[in-house]
Design a protein around this motif. Structure first.
Motif, PDB file in Angstrom:
ATOM      1  N   ASP A  57      -2.813 -36.501   5.295  1.00 13.84           N
ATOM      2  CA  ASP A  57      -3.952 -37.402   5.073  1.00 13.84           C
ATOM      3  C   ASP A  57      -5.254 -36.603   4.992  1.00 13.84           C
ATOM      4  N   PRO A  58      -6.033 -36.768   3.912  1.00 14.11           N
ATOM      5  CA  PRO A  58      -7.280 -35.991   3.807  1.00 14.11           C
ATOM      6  C   PRO A  58      -8.305 -36.350   4.894  1.00 14.11           C
ATOM      7  N   GLN A  59      -8.193 -37.522   5.481  1.00  6.13           N
ATOM      8  CA  GLN A  59      -9.110 -37.892   6.559  1.00  6.13           C
ATOM      9  C   GLN A  59      -8.342 -38.124   7.863  1.00  6.13           C
ATOM     10  N   PRO A  60      -7.848 -37.061   8.477  1.00  2.00           N
ATOM     11  CA  PRO A  60      -6.980 -37.265   9.648  1.00  2.00           C
ATOM     12  C   PRO A  60      -7.760 -37.544  10.933  1.00  2.00           C
ATOM     13  N   ILE A  61      -9.025 -37.140  10.974  1.00  2.79           N
ATOM     14  CA  ILE A  61      -9.765 -37.229  12.249  1.00  2.79           C
ATOM     15  C   ILE A  61      -9.950 -38.693  12.637  1.00  2.79           C
ATOM     16  N   GLY A  62      -9.608 -38.998  13.881  1.00  2.00           N
ATOM     17  CA  GLY A  62      -9.785 -40.361  14.368  1.00  2.00           C
ATOM     18  C   GLY A  62      -8.559 -41.235  14.147  1.00  2.00           C
ATOM     19  N   ARG A  63      -7.575 -40.746  13.377  1.00  2.00           N
ATOM     20  CA  ARG A  63      -6.358 -41.552  13.201  1.00  2.00           C
ATOM     21  C   ARG A  63      -5.535 -41.556  14.487  1.00  2.00           C
ATOM     22  N   ARG A  84      -9.915 -28.554  10.445  1.00  2.00           N
ATOM     23  CA  ARG A  84     -10.590 -29.843  10.278  1.00  2.00           C
ATOM     24  C   ARG A  84     -10.940 -30.367  11.662  1.00  2.00           C
ATOM     25  N   GLY A  85     -12.022 -31.165  11.725  1.00  2.00           N
ATOM     26  CA  GLY A  85     -12.422 -31.741  13.003  1.00  2.00           C
ATOM     27  C   GLY A  85     -12.726 -30.641  14.005  1.00  2.00           C
ATOM     28  N   GLY A 135      -8.501 -32.989  15.754  1.00  2.00           N
ATOM     29  CA  GLY A 135      -8.704 -31.962  14.729  1.00  2.00           C
ATOM     30  C   GLY A 135      -7.375 -31.396  14.284  1.00  2.00           C
ATOM     31  N   VAL A 136      -7.454 -30.498  13.301  1.00  2.00           N
ATOM     32  CA  VAL A 136      -6.259 -29.840  12.779  1.00  2.00           C
ATOM     33  C   VAL A 136      -6.474 -28.329  12.887  1.00  2.00           C
ATOM     34  N   ALA A 137      -5.463 -27.625  13.405  1.00  2.00           N
ATOM     35  CA  ALA A 137      -5.555 -26.169  13.561  1.00  2.00           C
ATOM     36  C   ALA A 137      -5.336 -25.489  12.209  1.00  2.00           C
ATOM     37  N   PRO A 138      -5.792 -24.251  12.059  1.00  2.00           N
ATOM     38  CA  PRO A 138      -5.576 -23.546  10.787  1.00  2.00           C
ATOM     39  C   PRO A 138      -4.080 -23.335  10.528  1.00  2.00           C
TER      40      PRO A 138
END
Lengths: 114, 869
Positions: B234-240, B204-205, B253-256
């Motif tokens: 959280d399904p929308q983690p980017i920017g938190r 993600r991100g 972002g989130v790593a695989p």
């Protein structure tokens, strides 16, 4: 004319030649060899099939199931390209052998001294 | 070749079709020939009969056709397998014993391999691990391959030495994160090119990128685990935002999920090295903590890259301490989560246990060889019959080997299943405690590599325990022809069997004695009294215990008492110093403490007084432990005596000079658990603001998570740039006991398994001998021999083997225990239970295993025995 048994190692060559004359099933191949030799060569019937399997495994002939002239299910063999090449090579080798054998067996004392 | 393989494969997988077609082809031949013969005038019945005669023996032709297609080998194998299955089925005792023995050995070894595989051999999911290397600084004085300082790493990454390219810097860090609770978590501080070089793509991100290095400052990349733990998935983690060490970071972002970092400890998140330096300026000077890794340039050899690195690394020495001088640089290929140097350390540490596991396999293989040998020998008649009907020796050997192989494969399957079932409990036992500290370790898996290892092991064992006996069993027919009767007699391999039995017993003795020793040591550790109550006591190790921190902690309602010390108990040995006592030099363990320390641990004063509030301000008094008093002044009063502590490096910031002993306090275990009660303990009072006091120890109201959280929060707030790792004393106790518990459990189970295997083997061997000698025994009994005497004679052989096993095993165990004791000084290397009771018990048990079947020999009715042949 009496019948002669096959020289060891020649069955494969005979089968290749018989198949080269056109697609044929195992029994037909047997008949072809016998007829072509005028009944002089007696192929042991049981030895034919392992030879066919061997040649098929070597990729020299290909097999396919079909219908025979009297509507029986039969396995038909065809010569492959590799088989054709092998046949011509083996035929040449055989001819050279026959020639050499003939020359030796027909030789006279006079020939050798000349 | 391709055509041949295709035909072969088709015949193999569509075997039924192959057979049907072969049948059809021959039937067609017969029908055609019958037709032709009838056309020549024969009757139908006569023609059919003639056709059959001409075709000859069809079964032989079919076999020839199968052989021509390359199927004969599989037919033989199938026959052998079926035969083997029948044989094993008919001897359930033999089969079950063999399966048990081998599967346990396979399971144990597979688990050990899985451990190495997880850290050493299984690579993180990089885009390409080919040429992945780590740059190490070889420091001879430290006997280790070291990491780099921040400045050195910067230079290397900016200008890689010849032969390597694409270098990144990485260090493992612990940082307090305040989410629902505040706790330190494991993370990696990396250079901006880390993800790009390793070829990791964001789930993600986005991840850090070298082109955005400046913009990415102040942000973190979460691992999958971090995303779940810190943000509740959280399904929308980017920017938190996440609060790390009292600073807010934005999630980039989130790593695989598969990527947990490049070390065995799973990273919760990654932050930029530059950000980490701001969070922890103290850790960025001289400390050697940065790993530099990257990739080997194509066509470069490791040696030439190492030479280039050495040339660069020697230049760093000008800024290094004397004892950290680099001798050479080394570029090491990287295969898994551990650096080559760490992998070597792990291997070295696990060598004894690896040897023990290997020994177990040897015992299992020797035992199986024995069983198989006995079984084969009892089949002499069957083998002779098969030889006489024309089976070549080669066929017999392959038949016997097939039996062993089948056994091995089934055992491997059971063993791997067992390993699979045990891997979770094992993991929980080994690393569960680390989880309490927020440390997650790369998971141990029974994956393809482990399965391949287990299978290979089983097959090797099958060859070892199968090949020898198979050759021996068929030896009389060597070279074909009729065997010599005396060879038949000898070939039962009785001497080899005896030797194998002795070897097994000796190994069992060694393993059991060592297991008992380890268990004894573990019991000592278990029973050790600490001298204080570790419950509700928490330690904290900031670099400086500032007044702000102490005030913040004191203000917490959960904290009942605060003490300070140069080092908290159970956190390593206190400062070791040499003191002058009555003109003698004495080694002493010295600890600077404040008045609160004695109260937190409730240390009883036995003589004299405790510490007073003003003692730290320049007064030269000291407290000593009871044992110290007895050692320094045996039989005399210690009060009023003088301890002289000259200035020395090992004391650091602790005050030196002349100290008068004003009190004697209770003994405690304050260094490592294994050391037991402190050999000496000197407490020197220090003022609360002394730089020597670096550990804060608190007595808390309770030990709940909320209490720990409150203390963590207060510490992070007061000292954002400091390490706020809490260590509850109970956890410290558990951590220190753990290695002993594991060692004693593993050793005990290995020892018992080995003994079990040996007893089963002995039982099987004597049973077999009894069966073999039935006739002789029957004859002797018929001639009037006493039953008890026959039993005794049967037992005598086993007793000799047991005696020999003990005679070899005991000295070996003693030597090994001395060797172990030379590494760990506190280890007790001799106790009577281990060296007397255990061998006696072992001898009794194995004699029992031999006696049970031997007793049966006396019960053989002479008539039955004589009738048998």
């Amino acid at each position: 004319m009496g019948t002669a048994s096959l020289l060891p190692g020649t069955l494969d060559l005979l089968v290749l030649k018989a198949v080269s004359l056109g697609t044929e099933h195992g029994y037909g191949i047997l008949l072809r060899i016998q007829r072509a030799s005028g009944g002089a060569l007696e192929v042991e019937q049981g030895a034919l099939y392992p030879a066919l399997f061997r040649l098929e495994s070597q990729g020299l002939i290909a097999a396919e199931w079909g219908q025979s002239e009297n509507n029986r299910r039969a396995k038909f063999y065809t010569l492959t390209r590799t088989g054709r090449a092998r046949l011509s090579k083996e035929t040449d080798a055989w001819n050279r052998l026959v020639e050499a054998m003939g020359a030796v067996l027909g030789a006279s004392r006079a020939d050798l001294q000349a | 070749m391709k055509a041949r393989l295709r035909l072969w494969w088709r015949a193999l997988v569509q075997r039924r079709r192959f057979e049907r077609e072969l049948e059809d082809e021959l039937a067609f031949h017969l029908e055609q020939r019958t037709d032709d013969l009838m056309a020549e005038g024969m009757s139908q019945v006569g023609a059919r009969r003639q056709a059959r005669i001409e075709l000859g023996q069809q079964e032989i032709h079919r076999d020839d056709c199968r052989r021509a297609r390359g199927l004969a080998m599989f037919d033989t194998l199938e026959r052998d397998l079926r035969y083997a299955l029948r044989g094993l089925w008919r001897n359930p005792g033999f089969s079950l014993t063999a399966l048990c023995v081998l599967s346990i050995a396979v399971a144990a070894n597979a688990l050990l391999f899985a451990l190495f595989n997880a850290y050493g051999f299984r690579a993180p999911p990089l885009a390409d691990t080919a040429g992945w290397v780590t740059l190490d600084a070889l420091v001879v004085r430290q006997d280790s391959l070291g990491l780099w300082s921040v400045a050195e790493a910067d230079t290397l990454v900016a200008e890689p030495p010849a032969g390597v390219r694409g270098l990144y810097g990485m260090r493992e860090v612990r940082l307090p994160v305040s989410a629902e609770i505040t706790r330190p978590v494991s993370a990696e501080a990396v250079t901006a090119n880390y993800f790009e070089l390793l070829g990791i793509r964001a789930a993600r991100g986005r991840l850090f990128s070298p082109t955005e290095a400046r913009a990415d400052r102040g942000s973190v990349v979460l691992s999958d685990l971090g995303w779940r733990r810190l943000l509740g998935a959280d399904p929308q983690p980017i920017g938190r935002e996440i609060e790390i060490a009292a600073r807010r970071f934005v999630v980039l972002g989130v790593a695989p999920p598969a990527f947990t970092g490049t070390t065995p400890i799973n990273a919760m998140f990654w932050l930029l090295e530059d950000d980490y330096r701001q969070l922890r300026p103290d850790e960025s000077d001289g400390l050697l903590r940065v790993e530099v890794s990257g990739f080997l340039s194509p066509g470069t050899h490791l040696d030439s890259a190492s030479a280039a690195l050495t040339a660069r690394a020697l230049g760093f020495n000008a800024l290094r301490d004397v004892d950290q001088q680099i001798d050479s640089g080394r570029v090491e290929a990287r295969s898994g989560y551990l650096r080559a140097a760490d992998l070597r350390d792990l291997l070295r540490a696990c060598l004894p246990i690896g040897l023990a596991f290997a020994l177990l396999l040897v015992v299992a293989a020797a035992n199986l060889a024995n069983l198989v040998l006995a079984r084969f020998a009892s089949r002499q008649r069957e083998l002779a019959v098969r030889i006489s009907v024309g089976a070549p020796r080669r066929r017999l050997v392959s038949q016997l080997l097939t039996e062993c192989l089948l056994l091995a494969l089934v055992a491997a399957a059971i063993g791997l299943l067992l390993a699979r079932l045990l891997v979770w409990p094992l993991q929980a036992a080994l690393f569960g405690l680390l989880g309490e500290f927020g440390v997650d370790i790369v998971e141990i898996l029974i994956d393809g590599q482990v399965i391949a290892y287990g299978l290979t092991l089983a097959v090797l064992a099958a060859l070892v325990f199968g090949a020898g006996p198979a050759l021996l069993a068929t030896a009389p027919w060597r070279g074909g022809g009729k065997p010599d009767p005396s060879a038949l007699q000898r070939s039962s391999g009785s001497r080899l069997r005896g030797g194998l039995m002795v070897a097994q017993l000796a190994i069992s003795v060694v393993m059991l004695v060592l297991a008992s020793l380890i268990a004894g040591n573990a019991r000592i550790v278990e029973r050790t009294e600490l001298g204080f109550d570790p419950a509700r006591t928490v330690a904290l190790h900031p670099d400086r215990a500032t007044p702000a921190l102490l005030d913040a902690l004191a203000a917490l309602p959960q904290v009942e008492q605060i003490g300070l010390a140069s080092r908290a108990p159970l956190m390593g040995t206190p400062n070791r110093a040499v003191g002058l006592v009555d003109g003698r030099s004495e080694p002493l363990f010295v600890r600077a403490v404040d008045t609160g320390y004695l109260q937190v641990f409730n240390l009883r004063t036995l003589r004299g007084r405790g510490l007073h509030a003003g003692d730290g301000d320049g007064s030269a008094v000291a407290l000593i432990s009871r044992r110290t008093a007895e050692r320094l002044w045996p039989g005399q009063d210690a009060l009023g005596r003088i301890i002289d502590l000259p200035a020395q490096d090992s004391l650091g910031a602790i005050r030196t000079g002349r100290f008068e002993v004003v009190g004697v306090v209770e003994d405690t275990v304050s260094a490592w658990f294994v050391n037991g009660i402190d050999a000496s303990a000197v407490y020197l009072p220090a003022a609360a603001d002394s730089p020597a006091l670096r550990s804060v120890i608190m007595h808390t109201r309770d030990s709940s998570a909320a209490t720990l959280d409150a203390i963590s929060r207060a510490c992070v707030r007061a000292l954002p740039e400091q390490n706020c790792e809490l260590m509850p004393m109970l956890s410290a106790v558990k951590v220190q006991r753990l290695p002993f518990l594991i060692a004693s459990r593993v050793a005990a189970s290995l020892g018992w398994i080995a003994l079990g295997i040996s007893c089963i083997g002995l039982y099987g061997l004597v049973s077999y001998l009894v069966v073999q000698k039935r006739r002789e025994i029957g004859l002797r009994l018929a001639l009037g021999a006493q039953a008890s005497r026959v039993t005794r004679e049967m037992l005598a052989g086993s007793a000799r083997q047991i005696g020999l096993g003990l005679a070899i095993g005991l000295p070996l165990a003693f030597a090994l225990s001395r060797l172990a004791a030379s590494f760990i000084e506190q280890l007790r290397s001799f106790d009577l239970v281990s060296f007397a009771l255990v061998p006696l018990g072992l001898a009794a048990l194995s004699l029992l295993a031999a006696w049970l079947p031997a007793r049966r020999s006396a019960a053989i009715p002479p008539t039955v025995a004589l009738r048998e042949d």
